[in-house]
Design a protein around this motif. Structure first.
Motif, PDB file in Angstrom:
ATOM      1  N   LYS A 100     -14.029  -6.201 -14.051  1.00 47.78           N
ATOM      2  CA  LYS A 100     -12.592  -6.276 -12.827  1.00 47.78           C
ATOM      3  C   LYS A 100     -11.547  -4.898 -13.311  1.00 47.78           C
ATOM      4  N   VAL A 101     -11.957  -4.168 -11.851  1.00 43.96           N
ATOM      5  CA  VAL A 101     -11.140  -2.840 -12.639  1.00 43.96           C
ATOM      6  C   VAL A 101      -9.307  -3.263 -11.736  1.00 43.96           C
ATOM      7  N   TYR A 102      -8.015  -2.351 -12.151  1.00 41.70           N
ATOM      8  CA  TYR A 102      -6.991  -2.723 -11.656  1.00 41.70           C
ATOM      9  C   TYR A 102      -6.644  -1.659 -11.650  1.00 41.70           C
ATOM     10  N   LEU A 103      -5.354  -0.885 -11.226  1.00 39.04           N
ATOM     11  CA  LEU A 103      -4.739   0.146 -10.627  1.00 39.04           C
ATOM     12  C   LEU A 103      -3.306  -0.582 -10.814  1.00 39.04           C
ATOM     13  N   ALA A 104      -2.996  -0.642 -12.002  1.00 35.69           N
ATOM     14  CA  ALA A 104      -1.492  -0.598 -12.057  1.00 35.69           C
ATOM     15  C   ALA A 104      -0.261   0.578 -12.266  1.00 35.69           C
ATOM     16  N   LEU A 105       0.644   0.596 -11.875  1.00 30.71           N
ATOM     17  CA  LEU A 105       1.804   1.532 -12.002  1.00 30.71           C
ATOM     18  C   LEU A 105       3.026   0.850 -12.479  1.00 30.71           C
ATOM     19  N   VAL A 106       3.125   1.593 -13.621  1.00 29.59           N
ATOM     20  CA  VAL A 106       3.892   1.509 -14.790  1.00 29.59           C
ATOM     21  C   VAL A 106       5.098   2.106 -15.002  1.00 29.59           C
ATOM     22  N   VAL A 107       6.248   1.791 -15.527  1.00 34.05           N
ATOM     23  CA  VAL A 107       7.552   2.181 -16.037  1.00 34.05           C
ATOM     24  C   VAL A 107       7.474   3.197 -17.604  1.00 34.05           C
ATOM     25  N   GLY A 108       7.388   4.131 -17.474  1.00 34.04           N
ATOM     26  CA  GLY A 108       7.679   5.357 -18.365  1.00 34.04           C
ATOM     27  C   GLY A 108       6.052   6.656 -18.429  1.00 34.04           C
TER      28      GLY A 108
ATOM     29  N   ARG B 260      -5.393   2.980 -14.570  1.00 36.76           N
ATOM     30  CA  ARG B 260      -6.851   2.103 -14.191  1.00 36.76           C
ATOM     31  C   ARG B 260      -7.034   1.540 -15.391  1.00 36.76           C
ATOM     32  N   VAL B 261      -6.719   0.606 -15.186  1.00 39.32           N
ATOM     33  CA  VAL B 261      -6.827  -1.038 -16.348  1.00 39.32           C
ATOM     34  C   VAL B 261      -8.389  -1.998 -15.663  1.00 39.32           C
ATOM     35  N   ARG B 262      -8.664  -2.522 -17.319  1.00 42.26           N
ATOM     36  CA  ARG B 262      -9.854  -3.149 -16.845  1.00 42.26           C
ATOM     37  C   ARG B 262      -9.660  -4.267 -17.778  1.00 42.26           C
ATOM     38  N   ILE B 263     -10.277  -5.336 -17.241  1.00 39.85           N
ATOM     39  CA  ILE B 263      -9.745  -6.398 -18.399  1.00 39.85           C
ATOM     40  C   ILE B 263     -11.362  -7.312 -18.644  1.00 39.85           C
ATOM     41  N   VAL B 264     -11.341  -7.705 -19.536  1.00 41.14           N
ATOM     42  CA  VAL B 264     -12.452  -8.736 -20.220  1.00 41.14           C
ATOM     43  C   VAL B 264     -12.084  -9.817 -20.218  1.00 41.14           C
TER      44      VAL B 264
ATOM     45  N   SER C 271      -8.730  -3.034  -7.443  1.00 39.94           N
ATOM     46  CA  SER C 271      -9.709  -2.271  -6.978  1.00 39.94           C
ATOM     47  C   SER C 271     -10.725  -2.833  -7.208  1.00 39.94           C
ATOM     48  N   ARG C 272     -11.988  -2.774  -8.432  1.00 37.97           N
ATOM     49  CA  ARG C 272     -13.178  -3.785  -7.776  1.00 37.97           C
ATOM     50  C   ARG C 272     -13.158  -4.695  -8.467  1.00 37.97           C
ATOM     51  N   LEU C 273     -14.146  -5.413  -8.299  1.00 34.17           N
ATOM     52  CA  LEU C 273     -15.419  -6.278  -8.924  1.00 34.17           C
ATOM     53  C   LEU C 273     -16.372  -6.115  -8.924  1.00 34.17           C
ATOM     54  N   ALA C 274     -17.305  -6.426  -9.787  1.00 34.47           N
ATOM     55  CA  ALA C 274     -18.944  -6.452 -10.498  1.00 34.47           C
ATOM     56  C   ALA C 274     -19.412  -6.783 -11.253  1.00 34.47           C
ATOM     57  N   VAL C 275     -20.773  -7.845  -9.984  1.00 30.10           N
ATOM     58  CA  VAL C 275     -20.951  -8.918 -11.044  1.00 30.10           C
ATOM     59  C   VAL C 275     -22.667  -8.843 -10.639  1.00 30.10           C
ATOM     60  N   ASP C 276     -22.860  -9.512 -11.155  1.00 32.12           N
ATOM     61  CA  ASP C 276     -24.832  -9.794 -10.671  1.00 32.12           C
ATOM     62  C   ASP C 276     -24.320 -10.950 -10.281  1.00 32.12           C
ATOM     63  N   GLY C 277     -24.992 -11.031  -8.895  1.00 36.62           N
ATOM     64  CA  GLY C 277     -25.058 -12.371  -7.956  1.00 36.62           C
ATOM     65  C   GLY C 277     -26.058 -13.487  -8.851  1.00 36.62           C
ATOM     66  N   PRO C 278     -26.049 -14.942  -8.228  1.00 36.98           N
ATOM     67  CA  PRO C 278     -26.541 -15.861  -8.457  1.00 36.98           C
ATOM     68  C   PRO C 278     -28.340 -15.634  -8.664  1.00 36.98           C
TER      69      PRO C 278
ATOM     70  N   MET D   4     -14.642  -3.377  -3.514  1.00 37.25           N
ATOM     71  CA  MET D   4     -14.421  -1.727  -3.645  1.00 37.25           C
ATOM     72  C   MET D   4     -12.560  -2.437  -2.839  1.00 37.25           C
ATOM     73  N   SER D   5     -11.670  -2.555  -3.184  1.00 39.12           N
ATOM     74  CA  SER D   5     -10.272  -3.056  -2.611  1.00 39.12           C
ATOM     75  C   SER D   5      -9.523  -1.290  -2.231  1.00 39.12           C
ATOM     76  N   PRO D   6      -9.542  -0.833  -0.905  1.00 40.31           N
ATOM     77  CA  PRO D   6      -8.423   0.648  -0.976  1.00 40.31           C
ATOM     78  C   PRO D   6      -7.482  -0.363  -1.364  1.00 40.31           C
ATOM     79  N   LEU D   7      -6.405   1.010  -2.184  1.00 39.37           N
ATOM     80  CA  LEU D   7      -5.118   0.848  -1.917  1.00 39.37           C
ATOM     81  C   LEU D   7      -4.166   0.190  -0.983  1.00 39.37           C
ATOM     82  N   PRO D   8      -3.195  -0.319  -0.462  1.00 40.73           N
ATOM     83  CA  PRO D   8      -2.927  -0.892   0.354  1.00 40.73           C
ATOM     84  C   PRO D   8      -1.730   0.155   0.493  1.00 40.73           C
ATOM     85  N   PRO D   9      -1.272   0.227   1.656  1.00 37.03           N
ATOM     86  CA  PRO D   9      -0.532   0.466   1.813  1.00 37.03           C
ATOM     87  C   PRO D   9       1.252   1.627   1.572  1.00 37.03           C
ATOM     88  N   GLU D  10       1.308   0.045   1.621  1.00 34.93           N
ATOM     89  CA  GLU D  10       2.648   0.106   1.132  1.00 34.93           C
ATOM     90  C   GLU D  10       2.422   0.660  -0.801  1.00 34.93           C
TER      91      GLU D  10
END
Length: 311
Positions: free
Chosen positions: A166-174, A232-236, A278-285, A293-299
């Motif tokens: 599971k991968v995310y894009l996060a804009l953070v302060v600083g 670019r953030v990945r959560i376990v 932005s990204r999800l990868a898994v071994d299916g059933p 992959m999901s593109p960053l929304p226009p806003e």
């Protein structure tokens, strides 16, 4: 529906979890009863986070179980990956993944079951419409749905075993100097996740019936701006608000996240938290690797363009 139960003498921990276990109800159903003020212990209104009183008499009014989401064929739906056993769809910000109450509409699941009716019978809780995971309302991006009950069990097991990327894009302060990892446990309190950085904090929370959960968040710098950093953030793990709580605890709250960042998180032109799955990868059933992959929304792209132009 009013229920009355005396808690077992062996009960411990948070009241909401003990009630769900004792009554054999889903935690979402019990949580809803607390939100509506429909739980009383020894005649007094109780909170979900209250510590269990073993042997106490509890009265609870619970709503009738919600059925499958009503199909909404007119709702837009962006499908990222489709296989015979699952679908990954692109969730917009501002909508919930699935309904919480009977008759609720306007969720992602309402759109999914309209196009994939079999998803309505895939999850153990019908209201989930086959959803295997959740995202916060303001978070956009990849969400996984199963198309049959066996697939749901297999995919849910992958999440439990921490086998999903599971991968995310996060804009953070600083300005964040470099990549890193946070493994600070998190405890849920009052609709938010609280970092538990030391044994003293853990002891205080345990005394209140709150149990910290393991949480592991990795990040790397994607781009630095003058006042913000795109990570670019990945959560376990998958604790509620995990990314938001961990990054705020580091002193770099997610832009637009008023709950964890307050006024410091505000950014002109940004009307939501800048967090995107932005990204999800898994071994299916059936064992085949599924990657979405999901593109960053226009806003959100527009926010980055403004930040880049300001440098």
């Amino acid at each position: 529906m009013r229920r009355e139960i005396r808690l077992p003498l062996t009960a411990s921990g948070r009241l909401d979890r003990a009630l769900a276990d004792a009554l054999g109800l889903g935690r979402a159903t019990v949580k809803r009863a607390f939100q509506l003020g429909e739980v009383r212990v020894r005649g007094r209104r109780a909170r979900a986070s209250d510590a269990v009183e073993p042997g106490a008499l509890v009265e609870i009014d619970v709503e009738a179980p919600a059925g499958p989401p009503e199909p909404e064929p007119e709702a837009p739906l962006a499908v990222l990956v489709e296989t015979p056993r699952l679908v990954v769809v692109d969730k917009p910000a501002g909508i919930a993944v699935h309904p919480l109450a009977p008759g609720e509409g306007g969720t992602l699941a309402n759109a999914v079951v309209a196009r994939f009716p079999e998803c309505a019978g895939a999850s153990p809780e019908p209201r989930e419409g086959g959803a295997v995971q959740r995202l916060d309302i303001e978070t956009s991006g990849c969400v996984l749905f199963a198309r049959d009950a066996e697939a749901w069990e297999a995919l849910h097991s992958r999440f439990s075993l921490r086998e999903v990327e599971k991968v995310y894009l996060a804009l953070v302060v600083g300005r964040v100097a470099s990549g890193g990892v946070s493994s600070v446990p998190l405890a849920q309190r009052g609709g938010r996740s609280v970092p538990v950085p030391d044994p003293e904090t853990e002891e205080r929370l345990l005394a209140k019936g709150l149990r910290p959960r393991p949480a592991e968040t990795h990040w790397e710098v994607a781009r630095r701006y003058e006042t913000h950093t795109l990570l670019r953030v990945r959560i376990v793990t998958g604790v509620m608000h995990q990314i938001r709580a961990h990054l705020a605890n580091l002193g770099h709250p997610v832009a637009g996240d008023a709950l964890y960042g307050g006024a410091a998180s505000e950014l002109p032109g940004l009307r939501r938290q800048f967090l995107h799955a932005s990204r999800l990868a898994v071994d299916g059933p059936d064992g085949a690797r599924v990657e979405a992959m999901s593109p960053l929304p226009p806003e959100l792209e527009a926010v980055l363009e403004r930040l880049g132009a300001a440098q």
